[in-house]
Structure formats: structure tokens, C-alpha cells
Design a protein around this motif. Sequence first.
Motif, PDB file in Angstrom:
ATOM      1  N   ALA A 166       0.827  -1.202   0.000  1.00 20.41           N
ATOM      2  CA  ALA A 166       0.000   0.000   0.000  1.00 20.41           C
ATOM      3  C   ALA A 166       0.864   1.257   0.000  1.00 20.41           C
ATOM      4  N   VAL A 167       1.973   1.210   0.746  1.00 16.65           N
ATOM      5  CA  VAL A 167       2.890   2.354   0.766  1.00 16.65           C
ATOM      6  C   VAL A 167       3.495   2.569  -0.617  1.00 16.65           C
ATOM      7  N   ALA A 168       3.945   1.471  -1.250  1.00 18.05           N
ATOM      8  CA  ALA A 168       4.536   1.575  -2.586  1.00 18.05           C
ATOM      9  C   ALA A 168       3.516   2.112  -3.592  1.00 18.05           C
ATOM     10  N   ASP A 169       2.287   1.614  -3.520  1.00 19.02           N
ATOM     11  CA  ASP A 169       1.250   2.067  -4.441  1.00 19.02           C
ATOM     12  C   ASP A 169       0.941   3.552  -4.244  1.00 19.02           C
ATOM     13  N   HIS A 170       0.939   3.983  -3.007  1.00 18.31           N
ATOM     14  CA  HIS A 170       0.699   5.391  -2.672  1.00 18.31           C
ATOM     15  C   HIS A 170       1.704   6.289  -3.386  1.00 18.31           C
ATOM     16  N   TYR A 171       2.980   5.975  -3.253  1.00 16.89           N
ATOM     17  CA  TYR A 171       4.010   6.824  -3.859  1.00 16.89           C
ATOM     18  C   TYR A 171       4.078   6.672  -5.375  1.00 16.89           C
ATOM     19  N   ASP A 172       3.794   5.484  -5.865  1.00 19.32           N
ATOM     20  CA  ASP A 172       3.820   5.290  -7.317  1.00 19.32           C
ATOM     21  C   ASP A 172       2.702   6.078  -7.997  1.00 19.32           C
ATOM     22  N   GLU A 173       1.485   5.971  -7.447  1.00 14.11           N
ATOM     23  CA  GLU A 173       0.362   6.652  -8.094  1.00 14.11           C
ATOM     24  C   GLU A 173       0.469   8.172  -7.961  1.00 14.11           C
ATOM     25  N   LEU A 174       0.883   8.633  -6.784  1.00 12.68           N
ATOM     26  CA  LEU A 174       0.917  10.076  -6.543  1.00 12.68           C
ATOM     27  C   LEU A 174       2.260  10.714  -6.921  1.00 12.68           C
ATOM     28  N   ASP A 175       3.099   9.963  -7.602  1.00 14.55           N
ATOM     29  CA  ASP A 175       4.417  10.460  -7.995  1.00 14.55           C
ATOM     30  C   ASP A 175       4.366  11.848  -8.649  1.00 14.55           C
ATOM     31  N   PRO A 176       3.473  12.092  -9.619  1.00 14.66           N
ATOM     32  CA  PRO A 176       3.445  13.422 -10.241  1.00 14.66           C
ATOM     33  C   PRO A 176       3.112  14.542  -9.254  1.00 14.66           C
ATOM     34  N   ILE A 177       2.177  14.260  -8.336  1.00 18.11           N
ATOM     35  CA  ILE A 177       1.784  15.282  -7.365  1.00 18.11           C
ATOM     36  C   ILE A 177       2.911  15.541  -6.369  1.00 18.11           C
ATOM     37  N   TYR A 178       3.554  14.480  -5.910  1.00 16.93           N
ATOM     38  CA  TYR A 178       4.643  14.665  -4.952  1.00 16.93           C
ATOM     39  C   TYR A 178       5.730  15.567  -5.502  1.00 16.93           C
ATOM     40  N   ARG A 179       6.116  15.348  -6.764  1.00 21.13           N
ATOM     41  CA  ARG A 179       7.205  16.152  -7.317  1.00 21.13           C
ATOM     42  C   ARG A 179       6.770  17.600  -7.566  1.00 21.13           C
ATOM     43  N   ARG A 180       5.499  17.795  -7.936  1.00 19.12           N
ATOM     44  CA  ARG A 180       5.022  19.163  -8.168  1.00 19.12           C
ATOM     45  C   ARG A 180       4.789  19.910  -6.858  1.00 19.12           C
ATOM     46  N   VAL A 181       4.275  19.205  -5.860  1.00 19.88           N
ATOM     47  CA  VAL A 181       3.852  19.862  -4.627  1.00 19.88           C
ATOM     48  C   VAL A 181       4.938  19.842  -3.557  1.00 19.88           C
ATOM     49  N   TRP A 182       5.633  18.724  -3.432  1.00 16.25           N
ATOM     50  CA  TRP A 182       6.582  18.562  -2.337  1.00 16.25           C
ATOM     51  C   TRP A 182       8.032  18.650  -2.808  1.00 16.25           C
ATOM     52  N   GLY A 183       8.276  18.429  -4.083  1.00 11.20           N
ATOM     53  CA  GLY A 183       9.628  18.520  -4.604  1.00 11.20           C
ATOM     54  C   GLY A 183      10.345  17.182  -4.609  1.00 11.20           C
ATOM     55  N   GLU A 184      11.557  17.184  -5.144  1.00 18.34           N
ATOM     56  CA  GLU A 184      12.289  15.939  -5.337  1.00 18.34           C
ATOM     57  C   GLU A 184      12.833  15.344  -4.047  1.00 18.34           C
ATOM     58  N   HIS A 185      12.952  16.143  -2.991  1.00 17.90           N
ATOM     59  CA  HIS A 185      13.464  15.605  -1.727  1.00 17.90           C
ATOM     60  C   HIS A 185      12.383  14.860  -0.940  1.00 17.90           C
ATOM     61  N   VAL A 186      11.152  15.204  -1.135  1.00 21.10           N
ATOM     62  CA  VAL A 186      10.013  14.582  -0.429  1.00 21.10           C
ATOM     63  C   VAL A 186      10.213  14.607   1.086  1.00 21.10           C
ATOM     64  N   HIS A 187      10.679  15.725   1.598  1.00 20.55           N
ATOM     65  CA  HIS A 187      10.702  15.885   3.052  1.00 20.55           C
ATOM     66  C   HIS A 187      10.527  17.364   3.403  1.00 20.55           C
ATOM     67  N   HIS A 188      10.293  17.638   4.673  1.00 21.10           N
ATOM     68  CA  HIS A 188      10.058  18.992   5.150  1.00 21.10           C
ATOM     69  C   HIS A 188      11.251  19.905   4.865  1.00 21.10           C
ATOM     70  N   GLY A 189      10.973  21.187   4.877  1.00 19.02           N
ATOM     71  CA  GLY A 189      12.029  22.185   4.907  1.00 19.02           C
ATOM     72  C   GLY A 189      12.310  22.579   6.340  1.00 19.02           C
ATOM     73  N   LEU A 190      13.505  23.094   6.596  1.00 21.25           N
ATOM     74  CA  LEU A 190      13.901  23.530   7.938  1.00 21.25           C
ATOM     75  C   LEU A 190      14.319  24.997   7.852  1.00 21.25           C
ATOM     76  N   TRP A 191      13.524  25.874   8.466  1.00 18.60           N
ATOM     77  CA  TRP A 191      13.788  27.312   8.422  1.00 18.60           C
ATOM     78  C   TRP A 191      14.532  27.752   9.681  1.00 18.60           C
ATOM     79  N   THR A 192      15.532  28.577   9.505  1.00 15.58           N
ATOM     80  CA  THR A 192      16.287  29.134  10.625  1.00 15.58           C
ATOM     81  C   THR A 192      15.975  30.614  10.806  1.00 15.58           C
ATOM     82  N   THR A 193      16.092  31.382   9.731  1.00 15.30           N
ATOM     83  CA  THR A 193      15.809  32.826   9.805  1.00 15.30           C
ATOM     84  C   THR A 193      14.376  33.144   9.399  1.00 15.30           C
ATOM     85  N   GLY A 194      13.745  32.232   8.654  1.00 22.19           N
ATOM     86  CA  GLY A 194      12.422  32.492   8.122  1.00 22.19           C
ATOM     87  C   GLY A 194      12.456  33.156   6.759  1.00 22.19           C
ATOM     88  N   ARG A 195      13.645  33.559   6.340  1.00 15.15           N
ATOM     89  CA  ARG A 195      13.778  34.222   5.035  1.00 15.15           C
ATOM     90  C   ARG A 195      14.235  33.264   3.934  1.00 15.15           C
TER      91      ARG A 195
END
Length: 283
Positions: free
Chosen positions: A12-41
Amino acid sequence: MIIPASSQTTAAVADHYDELDPIYRRVWGEHVHHGLWTTGRESPAQAVDALSETVADRLHLRPGEECVDIGCGYGSTARQLAASRGVRVTGFTLSAGQAEYAASRPMDGVDVRLGDWLVNGLAGASADAAWAIESSEHMEDKAGFFGEAHRVLAPGGRFVVCAWLAETGAGGWKVRHLLEPICREGRLPSMGTREEYEALAEAAGFTVIGYEDVSRRVARTWTICVGRFLKALLVDRETRHLAARGRNRVFMLSLPRLILAYRTGAMRYGIFTLSKTGQDTAL
């Protein structure tokens, strides 16, 4: 441990990422993880890179070391750290789509493999360092997740885990309306607390060197993702099709839910630094 009513399998996890692959790259980017802000800028791209470099700093990566990226996604973090730190990285992903994308961007010293971390086939004591950025949540056997990391790391090996965590003592509406649905919609078999993760790590033989809660510094990731998703709905036909008819379209509901989970404290984001030995002189 927060566990959704319906179980989430590896398939189910594999199917999730395979099907939503286009959305993940458009919405979340190629790293597929959170950003970490220090200054906020920082720009979103700079914040995402900053999280990867923070992991590298916690690991004290040195040129020539053998590393493992557990749940490497498209291999972007592996490529970044191979370039910036001079390490060699073997990555694992369950998603055929992610592995195919990584293969289209080959890099010396980076080997992205399609496979389950729990049956990774790596030799024992063969790696100097390992990291898991937002992948442990997808593993049903979290004790096995830590156990395999301990087996694969050499004595003195370092391990950093960046994890979505449940608020300690969360209950009532936070569990029913935020944490359990997030697990179901995101294909997470369970979401643990800080204390549960530390207990699992220690049971596997690790020493907990450090822990940092960076929830406030990563939370804006989701407001950015919502904005990108709404824009994609307007301009991209494939995104509209997946949002309306995709097997995993329920994940879209988690976008506003994740924003609320962070704002209420129901969900935390923690960075664990672990060592295979009782005292790691590098740390």
C-alpha cells in the motif's frame, strides 16, 4: 503509538508513492521531506536543503564514508550529501516510480535500490552512517527498522532519524480527527511518540546521543504545499484527475489536517541522533 483503524502494508505504501508520484514532485519537490527554516527568510528550496545538511552535520559525515539512506525517495538527499560531503550512499525506496526517477539522474557514489529496508541484503557492519528522513513512519515493524540499522552499521556508526511524531499523551479529538486520519491517508502503519522511538532505539542497541524538536521550524512546509497543490489543480490536468479519481486521493485531505496537527501540537517533528556504541568519539 497511534495506529489507524485500517492496516497499511508495504504494498500500500509503494502504491501510494507510485500513483501520486506526479503530485509529490510538483507539490513537495524531489526531496520529499520537510524544509527547515532558521531565519524564516529562506526559500522553500533552501529550507529543504538545510534539513538534509542538518542531518549531515548531526552525523559528522566525512569524505569516503559508506552511508545508507533509508527511504531515499528520488535519491535527491543522497545526491546532495554525496556532493557536499564526499560520501558514498546506498539508498532504498519501495516506490518503482521513485527508483526509476533516481536512475534517470545517475551520480557516482550513489546507488538507489528498489526494495524493502527490512530485507535490505546489506552485509552486517558495512556502513559508517545512516539516516532515515520521514521514512520510519511508513514501517509497520519499527523495532525491525531500528534493528536492521544497528546490524548494518559498523561499531561506532552513527544514525539520524527525522520523524513525524505523535504528541506525548495526545488523546480525544486530536487522535480521532488528526493523528489517526493522517496515518490512514498517508499510509502510515503507526505514528510513535518521542519516548517510544527512544525506547525502540535503545532496545536495538543504540545510545541516544541527542534529540531536537524542530516542529516550529518545519511546519510552514504544509502551507507551502497547500498553495502549490491548489495552483496545480488549476493548471495541470493530471493533478485534477488524481485528486478526483486516484486510488490514493484521500491523501489530499491530510494537507489541511497536517497544518492543524502542527498548530495544535498534536503532531511533532523530531530529529534523533543515535550511536551504535555507548560512546562515539566522533560525536
